[in-house]
Enzyme design. Structure first.
Site, PDB file in Angstrom:
ATOM      1  N   GLU A 261       0.812  -1.215   0.000  1.00  0.00           N
ATOM      2  CA  GLU A 261       0.000   0.000   0.000  1.00  0.00           C
ATOM      3  C   GLU A 261       0.850   1.271   0.000  1.00  0.00           C
ATOM      4  O   GLU A 261       0.399   2.322   0.471  1.00  0.00           O
ATOM      5  CB  GLU A 261      -0.945  -0.006   1.192  1.00  0.00           C
ATOM      6  CG  GLU A 261      -2.022  -1.079   1.081  1.00  0.00           C
ATOM      7  CD  GLU A 261      -3.019  -1.006   2.218  1.00  0.00           C
ATOM      8  OE1 GLU A 261      -4.201  -0.730   1.948  1.00  0.00           O
ATOM      9  OE2 GLU A 261      -2.612  -1.222   3.378  1.00  0.00           O
TER      10      GLU A 261
ATOM     11  N   HIS B  79      -4.336  -0.866  11.511  1.00  0.00           N
ATOM     12  CA  HIS B  79      -5.544  -1.686  11.484  1.00  0.00           C
ATOM     13  C   HIS B  79      -6.114  -1.834  12.899  1.00  0.00           C
ATOM     14  O   HIS B  79      -6.099  -2.933  13.455  1.00  0.00           O
ATOM     15  CB  HIS B  79      -5.234  -3.070  10.910  1.00  0.00           C
ATOM     16  CG  HIS B  79      -4.834  -3.075   9.480  1.00  0.00           C
ATOM     17  ND1 HIS B  79      -4.957  -4.200   8.683  1.00  0.00           N
ATOM     18  CD2 HIS B  79      -4.321  -2.122   8.669  1.00  0.00           C
ATOM     19  CE1 HIS B  79      -4.520  -3.923   7.453  1.00  0.00           C
ATOM     20  NE2 HIS B  79      -4.129  -2.667   7.437  1.00  0.00           N
TER      21      HIS B  79
ATOM     22  N   HIS C  34     -11.166  -2.233   7.215  1.00  0.00           N
ATOM     23  CA  HIS C  34      -9.736  -2.223   6.907  1.00  0.00           C
ATOM     24  C   HIS C  34      -8.926  -1.585   8.030  1.00  0.00           C
ATOM     25  O   HIS C  34      -8.125  -2.241   8.670  1.00  0.00           O
ATOM     26  CB  HIS C  34      -9.525  -1.465   5.584  1.00  0.00           C
ATOM     27  CG  HIS C  34      -8.134  -1.456   5.074  1.00  0.00           C
ATOM     28  ND1 HIS C  34      -7.791  -0.914   3.848  1.00  0.00           N
ATOM     29  CD2 HIS C  34      -6.961  -1.891   5.602  1.00  0.00           C
ATOM     30  CE1 HIS C  34      -6.499  -1.037   3.649  1.00  0.00           C
ATOM     31  NE2 HIS C  34      -5.966  -1.607   4.709  1.00  0.00           N
TER      32      HIS C  34
END
Length: 245
Positions: A84, A105, A171
């Site tokens: 990411e 997270h 997420h």
């Protein structure tokens, strides 16, 4: 150990451990970055001895270009950039008010959002910076996807609406600031409010926003306290964990 940006690498490694110590980055998922210039950033990468964010060391912080290639010889020998990375670079490119990006997270934030619980200014003097952050709005990116390409990253940045923190549905969160410390502390505040919100509702209570009158009474205690003292506390917490082991 690479000898450039030693202080910044150590700061990012400490910040990763703070996230883990606070329960915002359990396991191996999550990363933090810091802009170095318009072409490169320091970012937590996965190395040959990957053990998770709670065990991040300064050598896990690597200098890379925005396109994911190494910015100096040897920077990616044995390390891989986060999938990411576009999440970081999109925020850094789009916003002059951003130098540090945290992606984590936190289970409580994810659970609260999936339960339909918005992050609201419910706590007042309990956490003044967190209250002000929530009062300004914590937007939600409604797609539970890995933000791994420029198109998805652009969607995420648009969903942030210029705010410091964004919830990524199913997420985690993205928190951005001028400093690593501020980006991490913002994430901690949002996680705390999410946890309190779920506790209140589980106890049969209701959530009420702080009144405008009370909001107006909340002082600005200054960056020296809100960030400097708060960060020393976070460092003391992880130092205590290390000493106990």
């Amino acid at each position: 150990m690479l000898n450039s940006f030693e202080e910044e690498r150590s700061l990012l490694a400490d910040a990763c451990r703070v996230l883990a110590n606070r329960g915002l980055a359990d396991g191996i998922l999550g990363h933090i970055s810091l802009r170095i210039n318009d072409e490169s950033l320091l970012v937590r990468c996965r190395g040959p001895r990957e053990r998770g964010l709670g065990y991040t060391e300064a050598e896990d912080i690597r200098l890379v270009r925005f396109d994911g290639t190494e910015a100096a010889p040897g920077e990616l020998d044995g390390w891989s950039v986060p999938n990411e990375l576009p999440l970081h670079t999109a925020a850094l490119r789009a916003r002059d008010d951003v130098a540090a990006v945290v992606h984590a997270h936190p289970p409580r934030i994810v659970a609260a959002d999936l339960a339909g619980i918005a992050i609201r200014p419910i706590v007042g003097a309990f956490d003044i910076p967190g209250t002000r952050l929530a009062a300004g709005g914590i937007p939600v990116y409604p797609r539970g996807v890995l933000v791994r390409d420029h198109s998805l990253a652009a969607e995420m940045v648009a969903a942030m609406q210029g705010r410091p923190v964004l919830v990524l549905r199913a997420h985690g969160i993205t928190s951005v600031a001028l400093t690593v410390e501020q980006a991490v502390l913002q994430a901690i505040s949002v996680d705390t409010i999410a946890g309190l919100s779920m506790d209140i509702l589980s106890a049969g209570g209701t959530l009420s926003d702080l009144s405008d009158e009370d909001m107006a009474e909340l002082p600005d205690l200054g960056a020296g306290f809100n960030t400097g003292t708060a960060w020393r506390h976070e460092m003391a917490r992880i130092d205590g964990v290390r000493a106990s082991h």
